[in-house]
Design an enzyme around this catalytic site. Structure first.
Site, PDB file in Angstrom:
ATOM      1  N   HIS A 250       1.719   3.447   2.507  1.00  0.00           N
ATOM      2  CA  HIS A 250       0.480   3.829   1.827  1.00  0.00           C
ATOM      3  C   HIS A 250       0.247   5.340   1.900  1.00  0.00           C
ATOM      4  CE1 HIS A 250      -0.200  -0.486   2.180  1.00  0.00           C
ATOM      5  NE2 HIS A 250      -1.182  -0.376   1.304  1.00  0.00           N
ATOM      6  N   HIS A 293      -2.261   0.623  10.606  1.00  0.00           N
ATOM      7  CA  HIS A 293      -1.109   1.414  11.034  1.00  0.00           C
ATOM      8  C   HIS A 293      -1.474   2.174  12.293  1.00  0.00           C
ATOM      9  CE1 HIS A 293       2.126   1.145   8.030  1.00  0.00           C
ATOM     10  NE2 HIS A 293       1.178   0.994   7.117  1.00  0.00           N
ATOM     11  N   ASP A 297       2.281   6.497  12.675  1.00  0.00           N
ATOM     12  CA  ASP A 297       2.805   6.117  11.360  1.00  0.00           C
ATOM     13  C   ASP A 297       2.281   7.042  10.264  1.00  0.00           C
ATOM     14  OD1 ASP A 297       3.774   4.046  12.866  1.00  0.00           O
ATOM     15  OD2 ASP A 297       2.341   2.563  12.114  1.00  0.00           O
TER      16      ASP A 297
END
Length: 376
Positions: A250, A293, A297
């Site tokens: 994302h 996350h 990350d």
């Protein structure tokens, strides 16, 4: 003595007569018994008879053939010069849609491969009841916000939609598209490596992972198809697998779309760039607020996207301005891919806009100018 002197005088006169008519060959003089017989100098009409006419006809035919050959050679040379001139005067920003197609295939392969890796590592993710989430400093201070991850995907889809509209309006969309496809493919291939090497446990106990399939190959194939078709998003119902944490996909979507929007946005639309910037930052924060996350990350993804994007465009600036390539910039595995994609690009892509579909004009004939170099 008198007879010999007469012969010499007559010989001189014969030679003079013969020399006055170049086409006639010299005739022999016979003097039997001290009496001379001087041959008559042939007339020019007599020379044209016999062998003379045949020779002249052959010479004429050879000259005609030489003229035809010379004419053909001139035409061929003009054509070669025309091709050379048109190549030298080609557009410094060629479209080359076929290269864009190759770049798209590269991106599609990377996305499919990313889905395959996620399906594989999903089988290796430890159960959250056995191994709890790893400690994260952001999670220690900020509680989970349930709607945050949906906001992240809304921001990401908005940025992707804005970039798609902006790309369709660009004049040199073919060049920009292959750069975008290359970035997507390369970043997701890096992500496949990091995900496969280290499999992290789920970052929050609220996450529900799909059951493991083990040796059920058919169901794994369906999961791959579902993930590719749904883009791996929660809103499409395709984000049901766990293990795809390091690094965040994302974040790639949010950051990369913003960088391309900024790169090909006119300076006078500063408000548009700032709006996209804040939208991307808000999306990144919402990833952490949703506890979908780990912080590492998002941080790793942020820097990898920025460095790859700037690395590519630093090489592009050196290439466009015909500068000596920096040995440190070219020491990358995708240097040959870069040369393939940007080899014929000889100028910086300007921020120009045009209609996505060409408007028909009254005259579709393209005029060419042939430069004749044989006027001398």
């Amino acid at each position: 003595m008198a007879a010999s002197e007469l012969i010499q005088e007559d010989d001189k006169n014969c030679i003079e007569v013969i020399s006055t008519d170049p086409p006639s060959p010299p005739q022999s003089t016979k003097v039997p018994n001290h009496t001379h017989h001087i041959s008559r100098a042939p007339h020019s009409e007599d020379v044209l008879d016999g062998d003379g006419k045949g020779r002249r006809r052959k010479i004429t035919e050879v000259l005609k053939e030489n003229q035809l050959i010379n004419s053909l050679c001139n035409k061929i040379q003009q054509r070669c010069n025309y091709d050379k001139i048109t190549k030298e005067s080609d557009d410094p920003l060629p479209k080359e849609w076929w290269k864009t197609g190759v770049s798209f295939i590269y991106a599609f392969f990377a996305l499919v491969f990313n889905a395959v890796i996620i399906v594989i590592i999903h089988e290796r993710v430890p159960d959250k009841s056995v191994i709890p989430p790893l400690p994260d400093k952001f999670f220690d201070y900020i509680d989970r916000v349930p709607w945050a991850f949906k906001a992240t995907e809304a921001c990401g889809l908005t940025l992707c939609g804005l970039w798609l509209v902006q790309w369709l309006a660009l004049k040199h969309r073919a060049i920009v598209a292959r750069r975008c496809f290359f970035m997507i493919a390369t970043l997701y291939l890096y992500r496949c490596i990091t995900m496969y090497i280290t499999t992290l446990p789920v970052p929050g106990k609220h996450l529900e992972c799909a059951p493991k399939l083990y040796d059920n190959v058919t169901e794994k194939m369906w999961r791959i198809i579902r993930m590719v078709s749904g883009g791996g998003l929660n809103v499409t119902g395709s984000h049901i697998l766990c293990g795809d944490y390091l690094y965040s996909g994302h974040t790639i979507m949010l950051r990369l779309s913003y960088l391309f929007i900024k790169e090909y946005c006119p300076p006078r639309f500063w408000w548009y760039r700032w709006f996209c910037f804040f939208l991307s930052i808000f999306g990144l924060i919402c990833i952490l607020l949703g506890h979908e996350h780990y912080s590492i990350d998002v941080v790793v993804a942020y820097f990898v996207v920025n460095w790859t994007f700037r690395w590519y465009y630093a090489m592009l600036e050196s290439h466009v301005h015909n500068q000596e390539p920096n040995k440190y910039l070219t020491r990358t595995w995708w240097n040959r891919i870069f040369k393939f994609l940007e080899g014929n690009v000889k100028a910086t892509v300007p921020v120009e806009f045009g209609w996505p579909v060409p408007i028909p004009t009254t005259s579709c004939r393209r005029r060419y100018s042939i430069v004749d170099r044989y006027d001398s």
